[in-house]
Design a protein around this motif. Sequence first.
Motif, short mmCIF file in Angstrom:
data_model
loop_
_atom_site.label_atom_id
_atom_site.label_comp_id
_atom_site.label_asym_id
_atom_site.label_seq_id
_atom_site.Cartn_x
_atom_site.Cartn_y
_atom_site.Cartn_z
N VAL A 41 0.95 -1.62 0.30
CA VAL A 41 0.18 0.25 -0.23
C VAL A 41 0.66 1.33 -0.20
N PRO A 42 1.06 1.73 -1.10
CA PRO A 42 1.93 2.78 -1.06
C PRO A 42 1.16 4.54 -1.56
N VAL A 43 0.55 5.34 -0.12
CA VAL A 43 -0.01 6.27 -0.46
C VAL A 43 1.71 7.55 -0.29
N THR A 44 0.67 8.05 -1.72
CA THR A 44 2.00 9.43 -2.10
C THR A 44 1.17 10.70 -1.14
N GLY A 45 2.60 11.27 -0.94
CA GLY A 45 2.29 12.40 -0.10
C GLY A 45 1.23 13.07 -1.07
N GLN A 46 1.72 14.01 -2.00
CA GLN A 46 0.45 14.53 -3.14
C GLN A 46 -1.11 13.98 -2.31
N ILE A 47 -1.65 13.02 -2.56
CA ILE A 47 -3.05 12.54 -2.18
C ILE A 47 -3.13 12.90 -0.84
N ILE A 48 -2.12 13.01 0.14
CA ILE A 48 -2.28 13.48 2.41
C ILE A 48 -3.03 15.10 2.13
N SER A 49 -1.60 15.33 0.83
CA SER A 49 -1.33 16.86 1.54
C SER A 49 -2.14 17.67 0.40
N GLY A 50 -3.06 17.02 -0.38
CA GLY A 50 -3.83 18.08 -1.01
C GLY A 50 -4.18 18.12 -2.39
N THR A 51 -3.81 17.22 -3.45
CA THR A 51 -3.88 17.01 -4.60
C THR A 51 -4.89 17.58 -5.85
#
Lengths: 377, 313
Positions: A24-34
């Motif tokens: 499960v890779p979650v990129t920071g962009q998704i979390i920081s608000g893509t």
Amino acid sequence: MATSSKLLTPKDQVSTRTLLHEAVPVTGQIISGTYGVDATPINDAPNIKNYAHGMFQSVYDYPYLSSSANHILDLTMGYSANSVLSKSTATTTQQSKKINIYNEMAQVLVGFNESGSIREFDEDGDLTQGDKIQEAYFFNFTRLLTKDEIKKGSFTLELGTNAMFDTPFVAGSNFSGSIKLTDYSGSNGYKVNSPAGEYGILYATSSQAAGNQNPLLTSKIDENGNVPAGLIYYQAGIAVVTASVFSTLLASPPSASFAGEASGSLTGSLSGSSISGNCSFLRHRIESVSFNNTTELNSTVYFCRANHNEFNYSSNQTYTSGSKFVVKTNANDLPVAYPTTVGLYSADNELMAVAKLSEPLKKDPTTEFTLRVRLDY
Amino acid sequence: MGFLDNSGDIILDAVLTDTGRRRLAKGDGSFNIKFFALGDDEINYSLYNPNHTSGSAFYDLDILQTPVLEAFTNNNASLRSRLVSLTNMNQLYWPEMILRGDLGSTAPYTTGAFVLAADQTTWENLDGGTTTGMIPGYKPAKSLNHIRVEQGLNTNEVAKDSTLDIELVETQYAVRCDNRLLRIAPGPDMTQTTTRSGASTTFPNAKASFSDSNNIDTYFFTLNSAGGTNGYVSNLGADSGLLGPGGTKLMFRLASTLDIQTSTYLFDTLGKSTTFAFEAGTAAAQTISTVITIEGLTTRSRLDIDVTLLKKS
């Protein structure tokens, strides 16, 4: 007597347990608000859901109003009633809620001591001694991602630690710009003294050169050059990260020298900003999260044995023409059938499960086979 | 439903059926797998070519290349044709089920389907005219019309007065139909319980053994099990319509459900508006097309019978 089913005896079935892992890779962009402008206020991004109670913030992989959105994790933070921050006379926001969050997480994940008081998170898992994590960020990963548990030794969290809000991952300041937390000892060094199951220590890798703004506390560095910076609860799917990860690790309170959300210090942010505000600040600095989840499969394997003298004819409507088998010309020709499906039936002859072969098999009196049908629960 | 990848090793794709899931959810121990069976629903045995010029290795070439569908979770859609074990490897003939349509009271309507008059008004607008293949659903005993299925060898290669191998005689049938639309009523050898005058009160409609989540009722009928003259199932005699020796016959009527009799909801939902030739002339009506499946539990032979429910508008 013509029969079309065969009894499965206890010798024809066996139960097994297997573990299935997914990365499960979650990129920071998704979390920081893509999906939104990552600006003030950064929690306006449409994949970030805030609540009126302000106790936590939910992160989705897509604008949460869309039915396509998947809930990834909830972020929250809090500090202990024993933290210096809770005793601060400075301006505080949601003070009681931050303490309540800390206590809620602590009572579930750490439990109570012999006098019935809620234990604090412990930096090395030894509840009887050592330093405590009194100011913490909580990463509550959803069951959608963690499934049954996070695989031990697979968790990695990278955070940007540059003092400048706009360039959190740029090298040159705190911890060379970013810090990586891993549970590298998790596969063989996990702890079992939590009421919420097994947990491991999250270690910050020591990559900064001497003289950096916020060095790791040298007294905490282990033989591998790492410093404990949080806890990862595998079955609960919760990562507890010390707030001092952005300053001198495990110093309490966290160093005030770090520029927090747009303006102000880390301590100022922890106590003076709302929980949502702190979560937004934290999201902005998450470079990536990755782990392997685990699904526990309990399986029953049914060995469906077709002997040479069984299942050689078919009731298929194309099997006969004028009441005569189309696969036989003479009575002494061998019958043949081509199974594509295995059906598992209950005692009252109800079809409970169906298994399909990827291609037809040839079944005649010269062949026998065992079809191994596995049902996972 | 996609096809399974057949480019590599043989794999099995297994799923619980809707019934299996329901029983598992019940948690009462009714999910208990006891038997297995093999099916070959996708296979078209007419592709078997015993005259292939390249030899026996090529007889089944087309069959073995048949792509296989992924598993269905609908328990009525899977294993519709099952493989059978017989002790006699020299068996050459296999019984089949036929719909006996050459008798006046057992012939279907001209469309090939049986027409079930949903209510009294519909029947009274049919009765008096030609009612071949029509059954009064509100009161099946009002007409002699019924469905008759015969089982045996339908070939003149075997003498008709010879005896069918006991291994091939059906003694039990399963009848499946949509429980929103139909009930199974006794055949002409039995009479039906009714509150209306004009019919004796010996046998009620048959009771379904179970209903599944897809609204399909399953009825089991066993040779001489229902009492009376010969129940629903009886041995075939000299009146067989088969070319060869016969085994047993199954006779029953159809009854319409109360919903079908009193409401147009299911006609509006599942059916269509049309016109129909009633006794007094063509008039507007609504119809629902459905299928009754009959399966012999010994040989697993199947027969699907079309039924059209008719309601005069």
